[in-house]
Scaffold this motif. Sequence first.
Motif, PDB file in Angstrom:
ATOM      1  N   ALA A  71      46.777  27.694  51.442  1.00 45.20           N
ATOM      2  CA  ALA A  71      45.711  28.625  51.085  1.00 45.20           C
ATOM      3  C   ALA A  71      45.913  29.167  49.675  1.00 45.20           C
ATOM      4  CB  ALA A  71      45.669  29.766  52.093  1.00 45.20           C
ATOM      5  N   GLU A  72      47.165  29.342  49.281  1.00 49.43           N
ATOM      6  CA  GLU A  72      47.430  29.844  47.928  1.00 49.43           C
ATOM      7  C   GLU A  72      47.001  28.827  46.873  1.00 49.43           C
ATOM      8  OE1 GLU A  72      51.343  31.348  47.341  1.00 49.43           O
ATOM      9  OE2 GLU A  72      51.259  32.628  49.106  1.00 49.43           O
ATOM     10  N   GLN A  73      47.221  27.541  47.151  1.00 52.12           N
ATOM     11  CA  GLN A  73      46.789  26.516  46.204  1.00 52.12           C
ATOM     12  C   GLN A  73      45.268  26.483  46.091  1.00 52.12           C
ATOM     13  OE1 GLN A  73      48.603  23.053  47.875  1.00 52.12           O
ATOM     14  NE2 GLN A  73      50.365  23.143  46.495  1.00 52.12           N
ATOM     15  N   THR A  74      44.598  26.611  47.212  1.00 53.94           N
ATOM     16  CA  THR A  74      43.138  26.615  47.198  1.00 53.94           C
ATOM     17  C   THR A  74      42.604  27.822  46.433  1.00 53.94           C
ATOM     18  OG1 THR A  74      43.133  25.513  49.347  1.00 53.94           O
ATOM     19  CG2 THR A  74      41.075  26.562  48.663  1.00 53.94           C
ATOM     20  N   TYR A  79      40.252  30.184  41.446  1.00 53.95           N
ATOM     21  CA  TYR A  79      40.382  31.084  40.303  1.00 53.95           C
ATOM     22  C   TYR A  79      40.338  30.292  38.993  1.00 53.95           C
ATOM     23  CZ  TYR A  79      42.449  34.444  37.056  1.00 53.95           C
ATOM     24  OH  TYR A  79      42.684  35.261  35.979  1.00 53.95           O
ATOM     25  N   ALA A  80      41.013  29.136  38.984  1.00 53.51           N
ATOM     26  CA  ALA A  80      41.022  28.300  37.780  1.00 53.51           C
ATOM     27  C   ALA A  80      39.631  27.749  37.478  1.00 53.51           C
ATOM     28  CB  ALA A  80      42.009  27.152  37.949  1.00 53.51           C
ATOM     29  N   ASN A  81      38.850  27.474  38.500  1.00 48.75           N
ATOM     30  CA  ASN A  81      37.486  26.971  38.302  1.00 48.75           C
ATOM     31  C   ASN A  81      36.520  28.068  37.887  1.00 48.75           C
ATOM     32  OD1 ASN A  81      38.297  24.421  39.000  1.00 48.75           O
ATOM     33  ND2 ASN A  81      37.582  24.566  41.118  1.00 48.75           N
ATOM     34  N   GLY A  82      36.921  29.326  38.042  1.00 50.52           N
ATOM     35  CA  GLY A  82      36.038  30.434  37.678  1.00 50.52           C
ATOM     36  C   GLY A  82      35.140  30.880  38.808  1.00 50.52           C
ATOM     37  N   ASP A  83      35.414  30.439  40.043  1.00 52.66           N
ATOM     38  CA  ASP A  83      34.597  30.834  41.185  1.00 52.66           C
ATOM     39  C   ASP A  83      34.818  32.296  41.550  1.00 52.66           C
ATOM     40  OD1 ASP A  83      33.684  28.236  41.290  1.00 52.66           O
ATOM     41  OD2 ASP A  83      35.098  27.622  42.867  1.00 52.66           O
ATOM     42  N   ILE A  84      36.026  32.792  41.325  1.00 52.85           N
ATOM     43  CA  ILE A  84      36.346  34.190  41.627  1.00 52.85           C
ATOM     44  C   ILE A  84      37.005  34.813  40.402  1.00 52.85           C
ATOM     45  CG2 ILE A  84      36.574  33.847  44.124  1.00 52.85           C
ATOM     46  CD1 ILE A  84      39.573  33.665  43.781  1.00 52.85           C
ATOM     47  N   LEU A  93      45.128  37.048  47.312  1.00 55.57           N
ATOM     48  CA  LEU A  93      46.505  36.577  47.294  1.00 55.57           C
ATOM     49  C   LEU A  93      47.426  37.565  48.007  1.00 55.57           C
ATOM     50  CD1 LEU A  93      48.348  34.311  46.265  1.00 55.57           C
ATOM     51  CD2 LEU A  93      48.691  35.668  44.199  1.00 55.57           C
ATOM     52  N   GLU A  94      47.179  38.847  47.802  1.00 55.81           N
ATOM     53  CA  GLU A  94      47.984  39.868  48.476  1.00 55.81           C
ATOM     54  C   GLU A  94      47.791  39.804  49.989  1.00 55.81           C
ATOM     55  OE1 GLU A  94      48.204  44.720  48.614  1.00 55.81           O
ATOM     56  OE2 GLU A  94      47.545  43.746  46.764  1.00 55.81           O
ATOM     57  N   VAL A  95      46.560  39.596  50.432  1.00 59.80           N
ATOM     58  CA  VAL A  95      46.281  39.475  51.868  1.00 59.80           C
ATOM     59  C   VAL A  95      46.971  38.240  52.443  1.00 59.80           C
ATOM     60  CG1 VAL A  95      44.456  39.053  53.562  1.00 59.80           C
ATOM     61  CG2 VAL A  95      44.125  40.762  51.771  1.00 59.80           C
ATOM     62  N   LEU A  96      46.897  37.132  51.728  1.00 63.78           N
ATOM     63  CA  LEU A  96      47.542  35.908  52.211  1.00 63.78           C
ATOM     64  C   LEU A  96      49.049  36.086  52.348  1.00 63.78           C
ATOM     65  CD1 LEU A  96      45.690  33.096  50.226  1.00 63.78           C
ATOM     66  CD2 LEU A  96      45.627  33.517  52.680  1.00 63.78           C
ATOM     67  N   ARG A  97      49.665  36.673  51.346  1.00 66.30           N
ATOM     68  CA  ARG A  97      51.123  36.844  51.385  1.00 66.30           C
ATOM     69  C   ARG A  97      51.535  37.859  52.441  1.00 66.30           C
ATOM     70  NH1 ARG A  97      52.500  36.339  44.929  1.00 66.30           N
ATOM     71  NH2 ARG A  97      52.199  34.079  44.885  1.00 66.30           N
TER      72      ARG A  97
END
Length: 103
Positions: A71-74, A79-84, A93-97
């Motif tokens: 999920a972190e990679q996705t 983020y890299a694509n500019g979607d978020i 990311l904080e929720v995932l971790r």
Amino acid sequence: MLSSLATAVTTAPCYVGYGPPFVGWWWIFIPIFWILVFVLIFGFAGRRWRRAAMARGGYNGWGPNAGTRSAEQTLAQRYANGDIDEQEYRARLEVLRANRDTA
């Protein structure tokens, strides 16, 4: 007469059929041969399966999540694509971790 018959029977070769009997230590090569054949077949089949799965992009090792991206990679890709934006990226990311540490 009976003792000579008993001696002849006990010293006679004990095999039926033609050719030499299976005596000695070399009989062990028969099961070793078949084990080796099966190991080679399954080894090559597994190697071919893993290579085909890697070519499809779906093999990532062993385990229940093998073949899926984390999920972190996705999230990093989005983020890299500019979607978020950065705030949303950091919050998710904080929720995932946090969920990963409790699981």
